[in-house]
Design a protein around this motif. Sequence first.
Motif, PDB file in Angstrom:
ATOM      1  N   LEU A   1      70.759  -7.193  91.652  1.00  0.00           N
ATOM      2  CA  LEU A   1      70.462  -8.528  92.160  1.00  0.00           C
ATOM      3  C   LEU A   1      71.711  -9.238  92.659  1.00  0.00           C
ATOM      4  CD1 LEU A   1      68.033  -9.702  89.330  1.00  0.00           C
ATOM      5  CD2 LEU A   1      67.457  -8.612  91.506  1.00  0.00           C
ATOM      6  N   GLY A   2      72.844  -8.521  92.630  1.00  0.00           N
ATOM      7  CA  GLY A   2      74.142  -9.128  92.885  1.00  0.00           C
ATOM      8  C   GLY A   2      74.882  -9.233  91.566  1.00  0.00           C
ATOM      9  N   GLY A   3      76.190  -9.288  91.595  1.00  0.00           N
ATOM     10  CA  GLY A   3      76.948  -9.262  90.344  1.00  0.00           C
ATOM     11  C   GLY A   3      77.012  -7.843  89.837  1.00  0.00           C
ATOM     12  N   SER A   4      76.147  -7.490  88.894  1.00  0.00           N
ATOM     13  CA  SER A   4      76.120  -6.122  88.382  1.00  0.00           C
ATOM     14  C   SER A   4      75.617  -5.162  89.456  1.00  0.00           C
ATOM     15  CB  SER A   4      75.211  -6.022  87.150  1.00  0.00           C
ATOM     16  OG  SER A   4      75.678  -6.846  86.110  1.00  0.00           O
ATOM     17  N   GLN A   5      76.325  -4.046  89.606  1.00  0.00           N
ATOM     18  CA  GLN A   5      75.949  -3.052  90.613  1.00  0.00           C
ATOM     19  C   GLN A   5      74.546  -2.525  90.359  1.00  0.00           C
ATOM     20  OE1 GLN A   5      78.437   0.637  90.904  1.00  0.00           O
ATOM     21  NE2 GLN A   5      76.408   1.604  90.922  1.00  0.00           N
ATOM     22  N   GLY A   6      73.807  -2.305  91.438  1.00  0.00           N
ATOM     23  CA  GLY A   6      72.488  -1.698  91.336  1.00  0.00           C
ATOM     24  C   GLY A   6      72.556  -0.187  91.320  1.00  0.00           C
ATOM     25  N   ASN A   7      71.402   0.443  91.557  1.00  0.00           N
ATOM     26  CA  ASN A   7      71.262   1.878  91.291  1.00  0.00           C
ATOM     27  C   ASN A   7      71.061   2.741  92.527  1.00  0.00           C
ATOM     28  OD1 ASN A   7      71.330   1.649  88.308  1.00  0.00           O
ATOM     29  ND2 ASN A   7      69.553   0.358  88.693  1.00  0.00           N
ATOM     30  N   TYR A   8      71.298   2.200  93.716  1.00  0.00           N
ATOM     31  CA  TYR A   8      71.314   3.030  94.916  1.00  0.00           C
ATOM     32  C   TYR A   8      72.690   3.698  95.005  1.00  0.00           C
ATOM     33  CZ  TYR A   8      67.275   0.315  96.782  1.00  0.00           C
ATOM     34  OH  TYR A   8      66.062  -0.292  96.988  1.00  0.00           O
ATOM     35  N   ALA A   9      72.998   4.511  94.032  1.00  0.00           N
ATOM     36  CA  ALA A   9      74.335   5.103  93.922  1.00  0.00           C
ATOM     37  C   ALA A   9      74.269   6.311  93.002  1.00  0.00           C
ATOM     38  CB  ALA A   9      75.334   4.078  93.378  1.00  0.00           C
ATOM     39  N   GLU A  10      75.344   7.087  92.987  1.00  0.00           N
ATOM     40  CA  GLU A  10      75.390   8.274  92.133  1.00  0.00           C
ATOM     41  C   GLU A  10      75.811   7.952  90.711  1.00  0.00           C
ATOM     42  OE1 GLU A  10      76.169  11.872  95.297  1.00  0.00           O
ATOM     43  OE2 GLU A  10      77.930  10.761  94.584  1.00  0.00           O
ATOM     44  N   TYR A  11      76.423   6.790  90.492  1.00  0.00           N
ATOM     45  CA  TYR A  11      76.829   6.359  89.150  1.00  0.00           C
ATOM     46  C   TYR A  11      76.587   4.860  89.011  1.00  0.00           C
ATOM     47  CZ  TYR A  11      79.307  10.800  88.512  1.00  0.00           C
ATOM     48  OH  TYR A  11      79.617  12.136  88.397  1.00  0.00           O
ATOM     49  N   ALA A  12      76.315   4.420  87.795  1.00  0.00           N
ATOM     50  CA  ALA A  12      76.147   2.998  87.514  1.00  0.00           C
ATOM     51  C   ALA A  12      76.584   2.695  86.093  1.00  0.00           C
ATOM     52  CB  ALA A  12      74.697   2.573  87.720  1.00  0.00           C
ATOM     53  N   LEU A  13      77.124   1.493  85.892  1.00  0.00           N
ATOM     54  CA  LEU A  13      77.447   1.001  84.562  1.00  0.00           C
ATOM     55  C   LEU A  13      76.268   0.199  84.025  1.00  0.00           C
ATOM     56  CD1 LEU A  13      81.112  -0.312  85.032  1.00  0.00           C
ATOM     57  CD2 LEU A  13      80.398   1.767  83.831  1.00  0.00           C
TER      58      LEU A  13
END
Length: 332
Positions: free
Chosen positions: A93-105
């Motif tokens: 939603l902004g701020g924390s990275q979303g999940n259209y990626a190979e890695y996420a926190l």
Amino acid sequence: MKAVVMTGAGAPDVLELRDLPVPQLQTPTQVLVRLKAAGVNPIDTKVRQRGTFISNGSPDILGCDGAGVVEVAGPHVSGFGPGDAVYFCFGGLGGSQGNYAEYALVEQHCLTPKPQSLSFEEAAAAPLVLITAWEALYDRARLCAGQRVLIHAGAGGVGHVAVQLAKRQGAMVATTVSNAQKADFVKGLGADLPILYPQQDFVEAVLDWTDGEGVDVAFDTVGGETFYRSCEAVNLYGDVVTLLQPSEDGNLKGARQRNLRVGLELMLTPMLLDLREEQAEQAKILRECGRLFDGGSLQVQVSEVFPLAEAAEAHRRIEAGSMSGKVVLTME
């Protein structure tokens, strides 16, 4: 890592595949997840159109739903370790990275073990719609066994799990669908009365089904006129729960005369306001749903899977409308 970045607010073309550094743990309670799949939800398309709710200067990556494998766990993380398969609703939603990626926190309180019976694609499709339907039916409407419920768009992402959760509670379910194929689909999920709304007025159908009384609960996933007309199909002292903000041109006089209780459901509130206890409660919902998946009493329908690089096309598919189940991005 590969990630799809939102270069600005606008059409699907603002989604661009880029190479970014793999994120590093920032708190001792975070987990680095190697993502296998990400769910694509209508909220993603709305955020893309209007811009993120929060901006911290880093590249904006959409996607609230994710499923993958724990790569690294922070020193204060308990219950999860490298190699564990997980699914969750966090970020995007902004701020924390979303999940259209190979890695996420992901913060550990948002994580839940992936149901063993689900593929990563199915697991990634599930979190947001599960939490939404659960909160709407169980928490807002307080649905009980023996009640009758109207669920709009029963073949859609939220709708198809709402039908199943309502049946699990012992309710009788009427649901609107657009064609005969979707009617067969929702009947397979347990729906008692599919209503083909292009051919039949859903209020009349519900009143006929209930001998003129109306349903105990109406769950509106469409908004606009559908919300106000749904009030006409609800019994005295019943409940109407909507996912959308009611438009200003409607009239709730009839709902007031019949003492209807109106509930608003936005499962994103804990994420938007950083309410950690509420986020943990939503993770508990996913854990319970995991038991239902593995017990064979719940399923999630994945209609289309796109590779990560085709996130823009996935958005176009959702915006085209009239689909069953969920759209998912895969990182494999």
